[in-house]
Write a protein that holds these residues in place. Structure first.
Motif, PDB file in Angstrom:
ATOM      1  N   ILE A 213     -21.583 -52.532   0.600  1.00  0.00           N
ATOM      2  CA  ILE A 213     -21.672 -51.151   0.116  1.00  0.00           C
ATOM      3  C   ILE A 213     -22.724 -51.055  -0.982  1.00  0.00           C
ATOM      4  O   ILE A 213     -23.523 -50.107  -1.032  1.00  0.00           O
ATOM      5  CB  ILE A 213     -20.294 -50.679  -0.396  1.00  0.00           C
ATOM      6  CG1 ILE A 213     -19.326 -50.511   0.772  1.00  0.00           C
ATOM      7  CG2 ILE A 213     -20.410 -49.386  -1.154  1.00  0.00           C
ATOM      8  CD1 ILE A 213     -17.912 -50.289   0.340  1.00  0.00           C
ATOM      9  N   LEU A 214     -22.731 -52.054  -1.873  1.00  0.00           N
ATOM     10  CA  LEU A 214     -23.717 -52.060  -2.958  1.00  0.00           C
ATOM     11  C   LEU A 214     -25.127 -52.145  -2.401  1.00  0.00           C
ATOM     12  O   LEU A 214     -26.054 -51.486  -2.896  1.00  0.00           O
ATOM     13  CB  LEU A 214     -23.467 -53.253  -3.870  1.00  0.00           C
ATOM     14  CG  LEU A 214     -22.527 -53.026  -5.046  1.00  0.00           C
ATOM     15  CD1 LEU A 214     -22.416 -54.292  -5.863  1.00  0.00           C
ATOM     16  CD2 LEU A 214     -23.028 -51.898  -5.925  1.00  0.00           C
ATOM     17  N   LEU A 215     -25.277 -52.978  -1.367  1.00  0.00           N
ATOM     18  CA  LEU A 215     -26.597 -53.132  -0.752  1.00  0.00           C
ATOM     19  C   LEU A 215     -27.087 -51.799  -0.211  1.00  0.00           C
ATOM     20  O   LEU A 215     -28.214 -51.361  -0.492  1.00  0.00           O
ATOM     21  CB  LEU A 215     -26.506 -54.172   0.371  1.00  0.00           C
ATOM     22  CG  LEU A 215     -27.740 -54.358   1.236  1.00  0.00           C
ATOM     23  CD1 LEU A 215     -28.788 -55.088   0.464  1.00  0.00           C
ATOM     24  CD2 LEU A 215     -27.393 -55.129   2.503  1.00  0.00           C
ATOM     25  N   VAL A 216     -26.211 -51.143   0.542  1.00  0.00           N
ATOM     26  CA  VAL A 216     -26.599 -49.883   1.182  1.00  0.00           C
ATOM     27  C   VAL A 216     -26.874 -48.807   0.136  1.00  0.00           C
ATOM     28  O   VAL A 216     -27.886 -48.102   0.198  1.00  0.00           O
ATOM     29  CB  VAL A 216     -25.482 -49.454   2.152  1.00  0.00           C
ATOM     30  CG1 VAL A 216     -25.659 -48.034   2.569  1.00  0.00           C
ATOM     31  CG2 VAL A 216     -25.472 -50.361   3.347  1.00  0.00           C
ATOM     32  N   SER A 217     -26.010 -48.704  -0.849  1.00  0.00           N
ATOM     33  CA  SER A 217     -26.215 -47.652  -1.845  1.00  0.00           C
ATOM     34  C   SER A 217     -27.427 -47.966  -2.723  1.00  0.00           C
ATOM     35  O   SER A 217     -28.096 -47.049  -3.202  1.00  0.00           O
ATOM     36  CB  SER A 217     -24.957 -47.454  -2.687  1.00  0.00           C
ATOM     37  OG  SER A 217     -24.619 -48.631  -3.342  1.00  0.00           O
ATOM     38  N   ASP A 218     -27.717 -49.259  -2.897  1.00  0.00           N
ATOM     39  CA  ASP A 218     -28.907 -49.626  -3.676  1.00  0.00           C
ATOM     40  C   ASP A 218     -30.175 -49.186  -2.952  1.00  0.00           C
ATOM     41  O   ASP A 218     -31.089 -48.632  -3.569  1.00  0.00           O
ATOM     42  CB  ASP A 218     -28.907 -51.132  -3.885  1.00  0.00           C
ATOM     43  CG  ASP A 218     -29.572 -51.514  -5.183  1.00  0.00           C
ATOM     44  OD1 ASP A 218     -29.983 -52.666  -5.326  1.00  0.00           O
ATOM     45  OD2 ASP A 218     -29.696 -50.617  -6.061  1.00  0.00           O
TER      46      ASP A 218
ATOM     47  N   TYR B  34     -19.403 -39.356   6.512  1.00  0.00           N
ATOM     48  CA  TYR B  34     -20.652 -39.313   5.758  1.00  0.00           C
ATOM     49  C   TYR B  34     -21.806 -38.737   6.561  1.00  0.00           C
ATOM     50  O   TYR B  34     -22.904 -38.573   6.039  1.00  0.00           O
ATOM     51  CB  TYR B  34     -21.031 -40.726   5.300  1.00  0.00           C
ATOM     52  CG  TYR B  34     -20.053 -41.319   4.340  1.00  0.00           C
ATOM     53  CD1 TYR B  34     -19.167 -42.299   4.744  1.00  0.00           C
ATOM     54  CD2 TYR B  34     -19.988 -40.883   3.026  1.00  0.00           C
ATOM     55  CE1 TYR B  34     -18.252 -42.830   3.869  1.00  0.00           C
ATOM     56  CE2 TYR B  34     -19.077 -41.411   2.145  1.00  0.00           C
ATOM     57  CZ  TYR B  34     -18.209 -42.384   2.572  1.00  0.00           C
ATOM     58  OH  TYR B  34     -17.307 -42.903   1.709  1.00  0.00           O
ATOM     59  N   THR B  35     -21.571 -38.428   7.838  1.00  0.00           N
ATOM     60  CA  THR B  35     -22.679 -37.973   8.686  1.00  0.00           C
ATOM     61  C   THR B  35     -23.313 -36.712   8.138  1.00  0.00           C
ATOM     62  O   THR B  35     -24.525 -36.676   7.892  1.00  0.00           O
ATOM     63  CB  THR B  35     -22.165 -37.690  10.112  1.00  0.00           C
ATOM     64  OG1 THR B  35     -21.368 -38.782  10.521  1.00  0.00           O
ATOM     65  CG2 THR B  35     -23.308 -37.498  11.067  1.00  0.00           C
ATOM     66  N   ILE B  36     -22.495 -35.686   7.942  1.00  0.00           N
ATOM     67  CA  ILE B  36     -23.085 -34.394   7.581  1.00  0.00           C
ATOM     68  C   ILE B  36     -23.697 -34.410   6.188  1.00  0.00           C
ATOM     69  O   ILE B  36     -24.847 -33.976   6.018  1.00  0.00           O
ATOM     70  CB  ILE B  36     -22.028 -33.279   7.760  1.00  0.00           C
ATOM     71  CG1 ILE B  36     -21.605 -33.262   9.212  1.00  0.00           C
ATOM     72  CG2 ILE B  36     -22.578 -31.958   7.297  1.00  0.00           C
ATOM     73  CD1 ILE B  36     -20.919 -32.047   9.698  1.00  0.00           C
TER      74      ILE B  36
ATOM     75  N   SER C 168     -20.261 -44.234  -4.731  1.00  0.00           N
ATOM     76  CA  SER C 168     -21.697 -44.439  -4.865  1.00  0.00           C
ATOM     77  C   SER C 168     -22.467 -43.465  -3.976  1.00  0.00           C
ATOM     78  O   SER C 168     -23.471 -42.886  -4.400  1.00  0.00           O
ATOM     79  CB  SER C 168     -22.111 -45.872  -4.567  1.00  0.00           C
ATOM     80  OG  SER C 168     -21.150 -46.555  -3.871  1.00  0.00           O
ATOM     81  N   LEU C 169     -21.958 -43.272  -2.749  1.00  0.00           N
ATOM     82  CA  LEU C 169     -22.686 -42.338  -1.875  1.00  0.00           C
ATOM     83  C   LEU C 169     -22.561 -40.914  -2.390  1.00  0.00           C
ATOM     84  O   LEU C 169     -23.523 -40.129  -2.323  1.00  0.00           O
ATOM     85  CB  LEU C 169     -22.155 -42.443  -0.446  1.00  0.00           C
ATOM     86  CG  LEU C 169     -22.589 -43.711   0.286  1.00  0.00           C
ATOM     87  CD1 LEU C 169     -21.998 -43.751   1.675  1.00  0.00           C
ATOM     88  CD2 LEU C 169     -24.086 -43.808   0.360  1.00  0.00           C
ATOM     89  N   TYR C 170     -21.418 -40.562  -2.941  1.00  0.00           N
ATOM     90  CA  TYR C 170     -21.250 -39.213  -3.490  1.00  0.00           C
ATOM     91  C   TYR C 170     -22.229 -38.969  -4.633  1.00  0.00           C
ATOM     92  O   TYR C 170     -22.882 -37.926  -4.717  1.00  0.00           O
ATOM     93  CB  TYR C 170     -19.813 -39.028  -3.973  1.00  0.00           C
ATOM     94  CG  TYR C 170     -19.540 -37.735  -4.668  1.00  0.00           C
ATOM     95  CD1 TYR C 170     -19.575 -37.647  -6.053  1.00  0.00           C
ATOM     96  CD2 TYR C 170     -19.250 -36.591  -3.935  1.00  0.00           C
ATOM     97  CE1 TYR C 170     -19.330 -36.450  -6.680  1.00  0.00           C
ATOM     98  CE2 TYR C 170     -19.010 -35.389  -4.576  1.00  0.00           C
ATOM     99  CZ  TYR C 170     -19.038 -35.334  -5.952  1.00  0.00           C
ATOM    100  OH  TYR C 170     -18.814 -34.133  -6.584  1.00  0.00           O
ATOM    101  N   ASN C 171     -22.328 -39.963  -5.518  1.00  0.00           N
ATOM    102  CA  ASN C 171     -23.262 -39.830  -6.638  1.00  0.00           C
ATOM    103  C   ASN C 171     -24.669 -39.587  -6.145  1.00  0.00           C
ATOM    104  O   ASN C 171     -25.386 -38.709  -6.643  1.00  0.00           O
ATOM    105  CB  ASN C 171     -23.281 -41.121  -7.465  1.00  0.00           C
ATOM    106  CG  ASN C 171     -22.319 -41.054  -8.612  1.00  0.00           C
ATOM    107  OD1 ASN C 171     -21.883 -39.976  -8.987  1.00  0.00           O
ATOM    108  ND2 ASN C 171     -21.995 -42.200  -9.167  1.00  0.00           N
TER     109      ASN C 171
END
Lengths: 435, 584
Positions: free
Chosen positions: A399-404, A300-302, B549-552
């Motif tokens: 994951i939900l926390l971070v994406s939120d 996910y870095t780049i 979620s990150l992709y979205n």
């Protein structure tokens, strides 16, 4: 602000000291959620004992710490408790100073943008005021020092506390703009566990921003800066690796530390996703899925760097979260580090969608971990699936926390560019969706 | 005068009438009440030491009741005879009933003949009265009722396992009807006997399990035996030798054989407390006789074993073709219980002490749960004044991760540092731990070596097919030169028997000994073996949730959502686009 910080430090040191003296210290240092095969204090003591016996600690499969830890604890093993408390304090103070500096820069940028009339008129309520930003550094220090996860990690004498201190110092030196120290601390952090390597991207972005180097592949200055940073990083890494070699005169530690982190041979249960997955893996696919899971951390870095190139500090937060969730042997100490950053983004609270659900799930899972462990290992009335299920739920919540937070951050940026109260073509109130 | 005489005679008449009425009433009540006759209860316990070192205890509880169940009106006043069995006898017109529950197999060659033989499992044989018309139906109902009374699954007795033996099972009580149509015999060899069968059996006793010999019947000791059999026998018997009146006899028997090694830890000494974890304090108050018989036929002068407390009562009886002598303890006499008011019979064998070995060792795993544990090795030096060094070798598999900094060696409570330690730590899936130590054992002491370990979770393919059996850890090896009392022969070329020439002898004053400890059986935490596909799916789902979620958020941007036009409008827009006209 020094007085409240001092008070906070004294309070947290007192709590830790009280817990050290109680009988809980023994219990906590055995818990698999708090210590992992990489960070357990029992294994550090075992490694030092093996060294006393004349056997290399890396000849067995019990000790997986880097030689610098041996160097350090060879001298301070009797003062281990003070060392770990000091590490926690250093982390908190470093984060405090880093966030204070960062807030100043944020406020300055905001002032320039306001003067340049770059914000639409209706989003003035999104503008941050000094009053609300005044207590954020103290809150960050408090979130780190008084977080139960941190306290548990410190009382268990998990070397995760030392790793967190190094990363916090790296963040501090990066935000202060010191390129050399940033590279040194990054190499130290990478040397301790490989995953902080992904933090080089936000560090580079931030330092380039600070030195007004445009982030453009076609510019020579861009590549020149990267080359400078890489040189400093590799140089310090070389020195550290050389020192490690000369401790024991062999390269045994490389497969024992880095081989261990990457190939995950020890399947001791922890709060991560790796252990049960590789315990139930078909042998044929083991290498494939190992590669997939390890690449997943760096992957996910780049993309994140491209999306968040204007906001490198948020990128640091995202990277730390991704590392804590997807690394091979996570512990609650890793979680505590990225959770310390949450007060910095407290202005995003109006755009957060799932925060109640996430906090409930995290609390419930934290309570259920020891219960289901006891049922599996001691009572024998549950099996490993129960503990595994809570692990899954805990990671989904993280994951939900971070994406939120990511969603809220992007949404605020969108509003700052296009206005807060958006209207549809027919004039009615608009809903924003991701398309 | 006449009135006085009249009143006097009236009084006398009234008194006489009242007395007569009272007598009639009393007689009537007595007649109604004891229309059942007299009943009598006896209990006895026979203890017979067996030649193999085990001990055989046989309880018998006998209730005899002079009544007739087959009479027209039902018997209603039960005293010593259990009501449930009385009702069974009368309802199903049973003439004889024999039921036994046995756990274990009677080893006739080692133990001789039992007093009441019984097959393993459950056995039931019943003689019905000749007034029964449908014997099979009655048999079925009877088995179901008995199944409820004894909490056993006798309802599995049906036509597939019932027979009518023609000659083997003649009635044991009185009876002249020998038409084997009225006999049924069935066994359930698979029936397991446990506390649930013992409890209703004990309830049938007049004193229950509260007084008398039945207090000894505690299930935790009774079922920890080589052989256990409980039975109920009901039959009509003659009251006197002329057989003018018949009574019903109920015998409840319980035979148990206690194993020398399981119950007595190898020491040949038996007592009531050791066998039953109880002592006797009183006889059953409802019993007319309560006796304990100890078979002392093999011990006429008391040279093999001694019985305490001693009793002057002796009795001889002929049983199973042999005349045997018994010491008798009468529990109805208060002096049997002595001053402590409890009777704990003790039978102690006189044996000679075996020569104790100079060096022996034990090993066990301590701790609880599946996370950690501790290995304890105990080395005993039984020499009275010499100390000698031993070499301890431990090879522990890699999945028990030893922590050598927790190694402690203590002798007589004090720390005993080994003079030489060689430790090679394990490598996962490559080699085990190797620990070798030279420990000096002080004379006449126990040295304890403890080391903590952590249990690893293995890959699911690395477990054996029966993972909950546990994993074995090989024996520790203790090698030592033990001081010898007799001078050893160092000349290895001289002619010697093979058994003395295995280990080479280098010096005269000591001989080489190698002692192996027990292997250990250690449980490891197991994953769920049915889950590999599920685990891969679920974990990859969680990773995909993160990725998704990150992709979205990375690839999509915020847009204002315009409500999509209705179907009619959309079709109209398509037609308009085709015409080249701007859409609605």
């Amino acid at each position: 602000m020094a007085a409240p910080l001092t008070l906070l430090v004294i309070l947290s040191v007192t709590i830790r000291a009280v817990l050290y003296r109680s009988s809980l210290a023994e219990v906590i240092s055995e818990r698999v959620e708090v210590v992992s095969p990489l960070t357990a204090w029992k294994r550090v003591v075992e490694g030092l004992a093996l060294l006393d016996l004349g056997v290399s600690p890396y000849s067995g499969d019990v000790f997986h710490e880097t030689p610098l830890i041996i160097y350090l604890f060879h001298f301070v093993v009797d003062y281990a408790e003070i060392t770990f408390m000091l590490a926690d304090v250093i982390t908190a103070v470093a984060l405090y100073m880093a966030v204070m500096d960062y807030n100043k820069q944020v406020f300055r940028k905001q002032k320039y943008a306001l003067e340049a009339d770059r914000y639409p008129l209706d989003c003035l309520e999104l503008i941050r005021s000094p009053k609300e930003m005044y207590y954020i550094p103290l809150k960050v220090a408090m979130f780190y020092l008084l977080n139960p996860f941190t306290i548990l990690s410190c009382v268990a004498k998990s070397t995760c506390g030392l790793n967190n201190a190094v990363i916090a110092l790296f963040i501090l030196t990066t935000i202060k703009g010191n390129v050399l120290l940033s590279a040194i601390f990054l190499s130290l952090a990478t040397y301790q566990s490989i995953y902080p390597l992904t933090l080089c991207a936000p560090a580079l972005l931030y330092l380039m921003q600070r030195q007004f180097i445009p982030v453009n592949f076609r510019r020579v200055s861009f590549w020149w800066f990267i080359a400078q940073y890489a040189f400093m990083y590799l140089g310090s890494l070389f020195v550290i690796v050389g020192l490690s070699f000369f401790l024991l005169g062999s390269w045994d530690y490389v497969p024992s530390v880095y081989g261990f982190i990457l190939s995950v041979p020890d399947l001791t249960p922890n709060i991560g996703l790796f252990w049960y997955f590789f315990a139930e893996m078909f042998e044929h696919f083991r290498l494939f899925f190992l590669c997939v899971f390890q690449i997943n951390v760096f992957f996910y870095t780049i993309p994140l760097s491209i999306k968040l190139k204007e906001h490198p500090v948020f990128l640091i937060f995202m990277q730390l979260a991704v590392i804590s969730i997807f690394k091979s042997y996570p512990t609650v100490g890793d979680i505590a580090l990225y959770m310390a950053f949450l007060p910095v983004w407290s202005h995003l609270h109006r755009f957060l969608r799932n925060i109640f659900l996430v906090s409930c799930v995290l609390l419930a899972c934290s309570a259920l971990f020891p219960v289901l462990w006891h049922l599996w290992i001691y009572a024998g009335s549950a099996n490993s699936n129960f503990y595994y299920a809570i692990t899954l739920l805990f990671n989904v919540a993280q994951i939900l926390l971070v994406s939120d937070y990511f969603y809220a951050f992007l949404r605020r940026e969108h509003h700052l560019s296009y206005g807060l109260y958006l209207k549809r073509k027919d004039g009615s109130e608009a809903t924003l969706v991701l398309k | 005068m006449a009135e006085q005489k009249f009143s006097l005679s009236v009084c006398v008449c009234v008194c006489v009438c009242v007395c007569v009425c009272m007598c009639v009433c009393v007689w009537a009540v007595r007649a109604m009440m004891c229309g059942c006759g007299r009943d009598d209860f006896q209990e006895e316990l026979v203890i017979r030491p067996l030649h193999s070192g085990d001990i055989y205890a046989s309880f018998q509880f006998r209730t005899v009741w002079e009544t007739d169940f087959m009479r027209g009106n039902k018997v209603s006043h039960y005293r010593l005879f259990p009501k449930s069995l009385g009702q069974v006898i009368s309802k199903f017109s049973v003439r004889e009933l024999h039921i036994s529950f046995t756990q274990g197999y009677w080893r006739t060659m080692q133990w001789g003949q039992p007093f009441q033989p019984s097959p393993p499992g459950a056995e039931l044989w019943v003689w019905f009265q000749d007034s029964v018309t449908d014997v099979d139906g009655t048999w079925k109902e009877l088995t179901n009722v008995l199944s409820g009374i004894f909490c056993a699954s006798l309802n599995f007795i049906d036509s597939t396992n019932t027979v009518q033996p023609s000659a083997s099972f003649k009635p044991l009580g009185i009876g002249n009807e020998t038409d084997h149509r009225f006999l049924r015999y069935a066994t359930l060899p698979r029936e397991i006997v446990c506390t649930e069968n013992l409890t209703p059996w004990k309830k049938l006793l007049p004193c229950g399990s509260k007084a008398g010999l039945a207090v000894l019947l505690k299930s935790e000791k009774l079922f920890h035996s080589s052989f256990h059999s409980q039975a109920v026998h009901i039959r009509p018997v003659c009251q006197d030798w002329q057989c003018k009146t018949t009574s019903w006899e109920l015998r409840q028997t319980l035979n148990v054989v206690f194993d020398l090694h399981n119950s007595a830890q190898g020491k040949r000494e038996w007592s009531l407390f050791k066998m039953f974890s109880r002592t006797l304090t009183e006889a059953c108050p409802l019993a007319s006789s309560s006796k304990i018989y100890i078979d002392i036929t093999d011990n006429p002068q008391g040279e093999q074993f001694e019985v305490s407390p001693a009793t002057p009562l002796l009795s001889q009886a002929v049983v199973l073709g042999d005349r045997r002598t018994f010491s008798v303890y009468d529990l109805t006499q208060q002096i049997t219980f002595g001053t402590v008011r409890s009777l704990n019979l003790l039978i102690r064998w006189k044996s000679s002490d075996m020569l104790r070995p100079l060096l022996h060792a034990e090993r066990y795993v301590a701790g609880y749960g599946l996370q950690t544990g501790e290995i304890h090795t105990l080395m005993y030096n039984n020499h009275p004044y010499r100390s000698f060094p031993v070499l301890l070798l431990d090879s522990v598999p890699w999945y028990l991760r030893l922590y050598i900094h927790t190694l402690t060696v203590t002798s007589k409570g004090k720390d005993n540092k080994p003079s030489y330690i060689h430790y090679q730590p394990s490598k996962d899936r490559l080699r085990p731990h190797l620990l070798e130590m030279l420990v000096q054992l002080p004379p006449n002491s126990v040295t304890e070596v403890t080391v903590q370990f952590e249990r690893a979770l293995l890959k699911w393919t690395e477990y054996t097919p029966d993972p909950n059996h546990g994993f074995y850890v090989g024996s520790s090896v203790i090698s030592s030169l033990v001081p010898s009392i007799v001078a050893m022969d160092t000349n290895s070329t001289r002619e010697r028997p093979l058994f003395s020439s295995f280990f080479p002898c280098k010096e005269e004053s000591s001989y080489f000994v190698r002692v192996y400890t027990e292997p250990l059986l250690v449980n490891l935490p197991t994953p769920d073996f049915s889950m590999p596909y599920n685990v891969i799916c679920l974990t990859c789902t969680v990773v995909a949730v993160g990725y998704g979620s990150l992709y979205n958020l990375l690839t999509r941007s915020f847009q204002i959502e315009e409500p999509s036009p209705g179907l009619a409008k959309r079709i109209a827009n398509i037609i308009r686009k085709m015409r080249g006209v701007p859409p609605l």
